[in-house]
Design a protein around this motif. Structure first.
Motif, PDB file in Angstrom:
ATOM      1  N   UNK A 143       2.909  -4.223  -2.109  1.00 52.17           N
ATOM      2  CA  UNK A 143       2.578  -5.421  -2.879  1.00 52.17           C
ATOM      3  C   UNK A 143       3.807  -5.793  -3.710  1.00 52.17           C
ATOM      4  N   UNK A 144       4.488  -6.856  -3.321  1.00 50.89           N
ATOM      5  CA  UNK A 144       5.739  -7.232  -3.973  1.00 50.89           C
ATOM      6  C   UNK A 144       5.528  -7.985  -5.271  1.00 50.89           C
ATOM      7  N   UNK A 145       4.280  -8.221  -5.633  1.00 49.87           N
ATOM      8  CA  UNK A 145       4.000  -8.821  -6.936  1.00 49.87           C
ATOM      9  C   UNK A 145       4.230  -7.821  -8.059  1.00 49.87           C
ATOM     10  N   UNK A 146       4.009  -6.538  -7.760  1.00 48.28           N
ATOM     11  CA  UNK A 146       4.173  -5.510  -8.791  1.00 48.28           C
ATOM     12  C   UNK A 146       4.800  -4.224  -8.259  1.00 48.28           C
ATOM     13  N   UNK A 147       5.308  -4.265  -7.029  1.00 48.47           N
ATOM     14  CA  UNK A 147       5.966  -3.115  -6.395  1.00 48.47           C
ATOM     15  C   UNK A 147       5.069  -1.872  -6.359  1.00 48.47           C
ATOM     16  N   UNK A 148       3.833  -2.062  -5.961  1.00 46.02           N
ATOM     17  CA  UNK A 148       2.926  -0.940  -5.740  1.00 46.02           C
ATOM     18  C   UNK A 148       2.615  -0.842  -4.254  1.00 46.02           C
ATOM     19  N   UNK A 149       2.216   0.348  -3.815  1.00 43.15           N
ATOM     20  CA  UNK A 149       1.958   0.573  -2.403  1.00 43.15           C
ATOM     21  C   UNK A 149       0.574   1.163  -2.175  1.00 43.15           C
ATOM     22  N   UNK A 150       0.055   0.921  -0.977  1.00 44.19           N
ATOM     23  CA  UNK A 150      -1.197   1.512  -0.531  1.00 44.19           C
ATOM     24  C   UNK A 150      -0.954   2.093   0.858  1.00 44.19           C
ATOM     25  N   UNK A 193     -10.833  -7.375  17.756  1.00 46.46           N
ATOM     26  CA  UNK A 193     -10.127  -7.105  16.499  1.00 46.46           C
ATOM     27  C   UNK A 193     -10.962  -6.226  15.578  1.00 46.46           C
ATOM     28  N   UNK A 194     -10.272  -5.256  14.956  1.00 45.24           N
ATOM     29  CA  UNK A 194     -10.910  -4.382  13.978  1.00 45.24           C
ATOM     30  C   UNK A 194     -10.353  -4.746  12.611  1.00 45.24           C
ATOM     31  N   UNK A 195     -11.225  -5.085  11.689  1.00 46.82           N
ATOM     32  CA  UNK A 195     -10.804  -5.582  10.375  1.00 46.82           C
ATOM     33  C   UNK A 195     -11.305  -4.642   9.288  1.00 46.82           C
ATOM     34  N   UNK A 196     -10.450  -4.393   8.302  1.00 49.86           N
ATOM     35  CA  UNK A 196     -10.847  -3.581   7.154  1.00 49.86           C
ATOM     36  C   UNK A 196     -10.344  -4.249   5.884  1.00 49.86           C
ATOM     37  N   UNK A 197     -11.175  -4.243   4.866  1.00 50.67           N
ATOM     38  CA  UNK A 197     -10.783  -4.779   3.566  1.00 50.67           C
ATOM     39  C   UNK A 197     -10.218  -3.637   2.721  1.00 50.67           C
ATOM     40  N   UNK A 198      -9.008  -3.823   2.225  1.00 52.39           N
ATOM     41  CA  UNK A 198      -8.291  -2.790   1.476  1.00 52.39           C
ATOM     42  C   UNK A 198      -8.159  -3.218   0.020  1.00 52.39           C
ATOM     43  N   UNK A 199      -8.491  -2.319  -0.874  1.00 47.65           N
ATOM     44  CA  UNK A 199      -8.379  -2.606  -2.302  1.00 47.65           C
ATOM     45  C   UNK A 199      -6.952  -2.380  -2.775  1.00 47.65           C
ATOM     46  N   UNK A 200      -6.462  -3.282  -3.605  1.00 48.80           N
ATOM     47  CA  UNK A 200      -5.133  -3.127  -4.200  1.00 48.80           C
ATOM     48  C   UNK A 200      -5.204  -2.440  -5.556  1.00 48.80           C
ATOM     49  N   UNK A 201      -6.392  -2.220  -6.047  1.00 42.72           N
ATOM     50  CA  UNK A 201      -6.572  -1.646  -7.383  1.00 42.72           C
ATOM     51  C   UNK A 201      -6.109  -0.207  -7.417  1.00 42.72           C
ATOM     52  N   UNK A 202      -6.245   0.510  -6.304  1.00 45.01           N
ATOM     53  CA  UNK A 202      -5.899   1.936  -6.258  1.00 45.01           C
ATOM     54  C   UNK A 202      -4.479   2.176  -5.799  1.00 45.01           C
ATOM     55  N   UNK A 203      -3.651   1.142  -5.789  1.00 37.22           N
ATOM     56  CA  UNK A 203      -2.292   1.270  -5.299  1.00 37.22           C
ATOM     57  C   UNK A 203      -1.426   2.121  -6.231  1.00 37.22           C
ATOM     58  N   UNK A 204      -0.319   2.651  -5.652  1.00 32.60           N
ATOM     59  CA  UNK A 204       0.590   3.525  -6.409  1.00 32.60           C
ATOM     60  C   UNK A 204       1.926   2.837  -6.610  1.00 32.60           C
ATOM     61  N   UNK A 205       2.650   3.186  -7.687  1.00 29.84           N
ATOM     62  CA  UNK A 205       3.970   2.589  -7.914  1.00 29.84           C
ATOM     63  C   UNK A 205       4.914   2.903  -6.776  1.00 29.84           C
ATOM     64  N   UNK A 206       5.733   1.930  -6.424  1.00 33.61           N
ATOM     65  CA  UNK A 206       6.720   2.116  -5.370  1.00 33.61           C
ATOM     66  C   UNK A 206       7.936   2.835  -5.927  1.00 33.61           C
ATOM     67  N   UNK A 207       8.432   3.840  -5.207  1.00 39.30           N
ATOM     68  CA  UNK A 207       9.604   4.590  -5.666  1.00 39.30           C
ATOM     69  C   UNK A 207      10.759   4.382  -4.692  1.00 39.30           C
TER      70      UNK A 207
END
Length: 207
Positions: A143-150, A193-207
Motif C-alpha cells: 500500500x503506497x499510501x502509507x508504505x505498509x504491506x500485506x 475467477x477466484x476473488x478474496x477481499x483482503x483487509x488493509x487494517x492488519x498490514x505491516x510497515x514496509x522495510x
C-alpha cells in the motif's frame, strides 16, 4: 502518459551527425520522466520536477535483443512513486520502484516480479522471488499510501496447493474496494475467477 519527443543532435566518433530520440513522460503531481540515450549507448532515466532534476537510473542499451530486455517505463505511475521494469520472459517482469521526491529505488537489489497494480488507489502486488524471505511463494501487497504491506496467501486461490502452477503470479490482479479493504482476483488455469477481499487494517510497515 507520453508528453513529447525531442531529437538531440549527437556527433559520433567518426564525426558523423546522428539524431537520438529522447522521450518525455508526464507523471502525476507535476513530475516528468525523460528517457535519453547517451553517446556510449547507456539509457538514462532523469526525473524532473519544479526546476529540479536528477538521474534515477542508468542502464546499458546494447547486446542481444536490447529493446526487449532493457529497463523501460510501462506507465505504472502512482501519486508519490513510479515503476520502471525489465522484461524477463512472457510472464516475468522485474520491478524497480522509485520515490518521486528523492529518486530512491525502494526495490534496489531485490528480485520482485510484477503481479498486479491499481495506480488510482496506489496499490502494488508483487512476488518476492527470494526463497529465504518468501519460502512459501506468497505475494506481497504494498500500500503506497502509507508504505505498509500485506502477505497474500496464494493457496487460498490456487486449487493445487502442493505444487504451484507456472507463472501463477501473473494471473493475479488487485483493485480497491475501500480505504480498509481491497479485492484480489485469481484468473489462472482456465478456471472461474477466484476473488478474496483482503483487509488493509492488519498490514505491516514496509522495510
Amino acid at each position: 502518459m507520453l508528453t513529447y519527443v525531442i531529437m538531440p543532435c549527437i556527433i559520433g566518433l567518426s564525426g558523423q551527425e546522428s539524431r537520438v530520440q529522447d522521450v518525455v513522460y508526464s507523471l502525476k503531481n507535476g513530475y516528468e520522466l525523460q528517457i535519453s540515450l547517451s553517446p556510449d549507448s547507456v539509457r538514462v532515466f532523469t526525473l524532473k520536477h519544479d526546476g529540479r532534476e536528477y538521474v534515477v537510473e542508468k542502464d546499458p542499451y546494447d547486446g542481444y535483443d536490447k529493446e526487449k530486455f532493457a529497463i523501460r517505463y510501462s506507465e505504472i505511475d502512482f501519486d508519490d512513486y513510479f515503476v520502471l521494469d525489465r522484461w524477463e520472459c512472457q510472464y516475468s517482469v522485474y520491478l524497480y520502484l522509485y520515490e518521486k521526491s528523492t529518486g530512491k529505488n525502494l526495490f534496489k537489489d531485490k528480485q520482485y516480479l510484477e503481479s498486479g497494480y491499481d495506480t488510482s488507489a496506489n496499490l502494488l502486488l508483487y512476488l518476492d522471488t527470494d526463497d529465504k524471505t518468501n519460502p512459501n511463494g506468497n505475494l506481497t501487497l504494498l500500500n503506497l499510501n502509507n508504505l505498509t504491506t500485506v502477505e497474500i496467501d496464494v493457496r487460498r486461490f490456487i486449487p493445487t496447493k502442493d505444487v504451484l502452477s507456472n507463472y501463477y503470479w501473473s494471473d493475479f490482479s488487485v483493485s480497491k474496494i475501500s480505504d480498509q479493504s481491497v479485492r484480489v482476483t485469481y484468473d489462472g488455469e482456465g478456471r472461474k475467477s477466484i476473488v478474496s477481499v483482503i483487509s488493509l487494517v492488519t498490514s505491516c510497515p514496509c522495510h
